[in-house]
Write a protein that holds these residues in place. Sequence first.
Motif, PDB file in Angstrom:
ATOM      1  N   CYS A  27      35.080 -19.408   4.087  1.00 22.08           N
ATOM      2  CA  CYS A  27      35.538 -20.070   2.840  1.00 22.08           C
ATOM      3  C   CYS A  27      35.910 -19.011   1.804  1.00 22.08           C
ATOM      4  N   ARG A  28      36.792 -18.125   2.203  1.00 26.08           N
ATOM      5  CA  ARG A  28      37.191 -17.013   1.341  1.00 26.08           C
ATOM      6  C   ARG A  28      37.745 -17.482   0.002  1.00 26.08           C
ATOM      7  N   ASP A  29      38.563 -18.504   0.037  1.00 25.44           N
ATOM      8  CA  ASP A  29      39.210 -18.945  -1.192  1.00 25.44           C
ATOM      9  C   ASP A  29      38.191 -19.364  -2.242  1.00 25.44           C
ATOM     10  N   GLU A  30      37.062 -19.913  -1.794  1.00 30.04           N
ATOM     11  CA  GLU A  30      36.018 -20.319  -2.729  1.00 30.04           C
ATOM     12  C   GLU A  30      35.130 -19.147  -3.125  1.00 30.04           C
ATOM     13  N   MET A  31      34.977 -18.166  -2.235  1.00 28.77           N
ATOM     14  CA  MET A  31      34.061 -17.059  -2.507  1.00 28.77           C
ATOM     15  C   MET A  31      34.664 -16.016  -3.437  1.00 28.77           C
ATOM     16  N   VAL A  32      35.962 -15.756  -3.309  1.00 26.15           N
ATOM     17  CA  VAL A  32      36.552 -14.672  -4.102  1.00 26.15           C
ATOM     18  C   VAL A  32      36.361 -14.878  -5.599  1.00 26.15           C
ATOM     19  N   PRO A  33      36.588 -16.078  -6.164  1.00 27.66           N
ATOM     20  CA  PRO A  33      36.330 -16.235  -7.600  1.00 27.66           C
ATOM     21  C   PRO A  33      34.881 -15.943  -7.983  1.00 27.66           C
ATOM     22  N   LEU A  34      33.928 -16.321  -7.113  1.00 28.56           N
ATOM     23  CA  LEU A  34      32.527 -15.999  -7.390  1.00 28.56           C
ATOM     24  C   LEU A  34      32.308 -14.489  -7.396  1.00 28.56           C
ATOM     25  N   PHE A  35      32.934 -13.806  -6.451  1.00 30.31           N
ATOM     26  CA  PHE A  35      32.791 -12.356  -6.370  1.00 30.31           C
ATOM     27  C   PHE A  35      33.431 -11.677  -7.583  1.00 30.31           C
ATOM     28  N   LEU A  36      34.581 -12.175  -8.024  1.00 26.20           N
ATOM     29  CA  LEU A  36      35.236 -11.586  -9.188  1.00 26.20           C
ATOM     30  C   LEU A  36      34.392 -11.787 -10.447  1.00 26.20           C
ATOM     31  N   ASP A  37      33.756 -12.948 -10.555  1.00 25.44           N
ATOM     32  CA  ASP A  37      32.850 -13.186 -11.686  1.00 25.44           C
ATOM     33  C   ASP A  37      31.673 -12.213 -11.634  1.00 25.44           C
ATOM     34  N   GLN A  38      31.170 -11.972 -10.429  1.00 27.98           N
ATOM     35  CA  GLN A  38      30.064 -11.028 -10.272  1.00 27.98           C
ATOM     36  C   GLN A  38      30.477  -9.632 -10.710  1.00 27.98           C
ATOM     37  N   ILE A  39      31.658  -9.185 -10.290  1.00 28.43           N
ATOM     38  CA  ILE A  39      32.139  -7.855 -10.666  1.00 28.43           C
ATOM     39  C   ILE A  39      32.266  -7.749 -12.182  1.00 28.43           C
ATOM     40  N   GLU A  40      32.752  -8.811 -12.815  1.00 22.07           N
ATOM     41  CA  GLU A  40      32.890  -8.805 -14.268  1.00 22.07           C
ATOM     42  C   GLU A  40      31.518  -8.694 -14.937  1.00 22.07           C
ATOM     43  N   ARG A  41      30.525  -9.408 -14.411  1.00 18.83           N
ATOM     44  CA  ARG A  41      29.169  -9.295 -14.973  1.00 18.83           C
ATOM     45  C   ARG A  41      28.640  -7.871 -14.824  1.00 18.83           C
ATOM     46  N   LEU A  42      28.869  -7.280 -13.668  1.00 28.38           N
ATOM     47  CA  LEU A  42      28.390  -5.918 -13.441  1.00 28.38           C
ATOM     48  C   LEU A  42      29.102  -4.920 -14.338  1.00 28.38           C
ATOM     49  N   ARG A  43      30.379  -5.148 -14.587  1.00 30.24           N
ATOM     50  CA  ARG A  43      31.134  -4.253 -15.482  1.00 30.24           C
ATOM     51  C   ARG A  43      30.575  -4.300 -16.891  1.00 30.24           C
ATOM     52  N   ASN A  44      30.048  -5.432 -17.290  1.00 29.10           N
ATOM     53  CA  ASN A  44      29.541  -5.609 -18.645  1.00 29.10           C
ATOM     54  C   ASN A  44      28.038  -5.379 -18.745  1.00 29.10           C
ATOM     55  N   ALA A  45      27.462  -4.805 -17.700  1.00 31.73           N
ATOM     56  CA  ALA A  45      26.021  -4.549 -17.682  1.00 31.73           C
ATOM     57  C   ALA A  45      25.788  -3.079 -17.338  1.00 31.73           C
ATOM     58  N   ASP A  46      24.524  -2.743 -17.161  1.00 31.16           N
ATOM     59  CA  ASP A  46      24.161  -1.405 -16.701  1.00 31.16           C
ATOM     60  C   ASP A  46      22.929  -1.527 -15.822  1.00 31.16           C
ATOM     61  N   ALA A  47      22.336  -0.404 -15.474  1.00 32.09           N
ATOM     62  CA  ALA A  47      21.204  -0.431 -14.552  1.00 32.09           C
ATOM     63  C   ALA A  47      20.031  -1.231 -15.102  1.00 32.09           C
ATOM     64  N   ASP A  48      19.913  -1.290 -16.409  1.00 35.54           N
ATOM     65  CA  ASP A  48      18.782  -1.994 -17.022  1.00 35.54           C
ATOM     66  C   ASP A  48      19.052  -3.469 -17.255  1.00 35.54           C
ATOM     67  N   THR A  49      20.322  -3.843 -17.422  1.00 35.36           N
ATOM     68  CA  THR A  49      20.621  -5.227 -17.809  1.00 35.36           C
ATOM     69  C   THR A  49      21.260  -6.057 -16.702  1.00 35.36           C
ATOM     70  N   SER A  50      21.712  -5.426 -15.623  1.00 31.60           N
ATOM     71  CA  SER A  50      22.317  -6.194 -14.533  1.00 31.60           C
ATOM     72  C   SER A  50      21.255  -7.019 -13.819  1.00 31.60           C
ATOM     73  N   SER A  51      21.651  -8.171 -13.305  1.00 36.61           N
ATOM     74  CA  SER A  51      20.692  -9.040 -12.627  1.00 36.61           C
ATOM     75  C   SER A  51      20.381  -8.515 -11.231  1.00 36.61           C
ATOM     76  N   GLU A  52      19.163  -8.777 -10.784  1.00 41.57           N
ATOM     77  CA  GLU A  52      18.757  -8.330  -9.455  1.00 41.57           C
ATOM     78  C   GLU A  52      19.650  -8.948  -8.380  1.00 41.57           C
ATOM     79  N   ALA A  53      20.034 -10.205  -8.585  1.00 38.75           N
ATOM     80  CA  ALA A  53      20.879 -10.873  -7.592  1.00 38.75           C
ATOM     81  C   ALA A  53      22.239 -10.197  -7.487  1.00 38.75           C
ATOM     82  N   ASP A  54      22.853  -9.882  -8.630  1.00 41.71           N
ATOM     83  CA  ASP A  54      24.159  -9.235  -8.602  1.00 41.71           C
ATOM     84  C   ASP A  54      24.086  -7.863  -7.936  1.00 41.71           C
TER      85      ASP A  54
END
Length: 298
Positions: A27-54
Amino acid sequence: MSPNEIFTTLAVSEGFPREALVAAGECRDEMVPLFLDQIERLRNADADTSSEADVSAFLFVYYLLGEWRDSRAYHPLTALLRQDSDYLELLLGDAITEGTKRVIAGVFDGDLQPILDAIEDPTADQFVRCEMIDALVIIARQHPETRPDVEDYLERFFASDFKKPEILWGSWAFAVADLGLAHLEPQVREAFEKEWVSPEEADFDFFQQELRKSVEGGQSPWFHSRRKTGLIDSAIDELARWHCFSEAFLKARAKERASSTGLPQIFGDSFERETPKVGRNDPCPCGSGRKFKKCCLH
């Protein structure tokens, strides 16, 4: 599994989520938007603020996107890879050098500028910068229409006014060799003579040998075997070979945990570990110098 369930399963801290990886591919079409959201969260975080799941899921996401060749990930990933070195080590560990060139070349969308910006960013991780030069070589071969621009950049590299660590000079020199750019040999010679390329990495004679092989045979066999330049065909096949996902490792961890959880029940006292818990990105306690997840001595 739903897309959210797949992502949650990919975020496990240990073990190999093969079923979730297979489901993600279905289900790539459904997963890619989730992955892009994850990358955006990681870009806006750091080692101390990123979520363990991400953080836990990112290695799998990185290789999946590389396998899927989804160009929507190209700009977000090249931006994320310019983050702090310690943060990238947390996210990727050995995958910085094992996979970055191959992932970036796989998701490439036709625009070289994000790669060039990363190469020239003095604050970016030096290994990422080297991987980006290697990615240029792969892209020039995978997308022949880009080769003139790649060659033009490698020609300008020598005189370009930005900070270049030794290993970046080395990556440039062997990119020149693999692409057979014989007219740049005098510049490479000068770089070696001035020891801008570390003598510990290679010498000029070796560069000349690889350049000749490329001019005569089309490529430098050493470059492609040493740099591991093949695109990612299967995230499952690649990651399943990592030690931290091996059956032997998982059995040893299960045995250790069973032992440690059993003692407090028997004696009624809190159990203290003799040694700290070793994460998959930590140095292996065997002393090999490699990350625990990739150690060849286990």
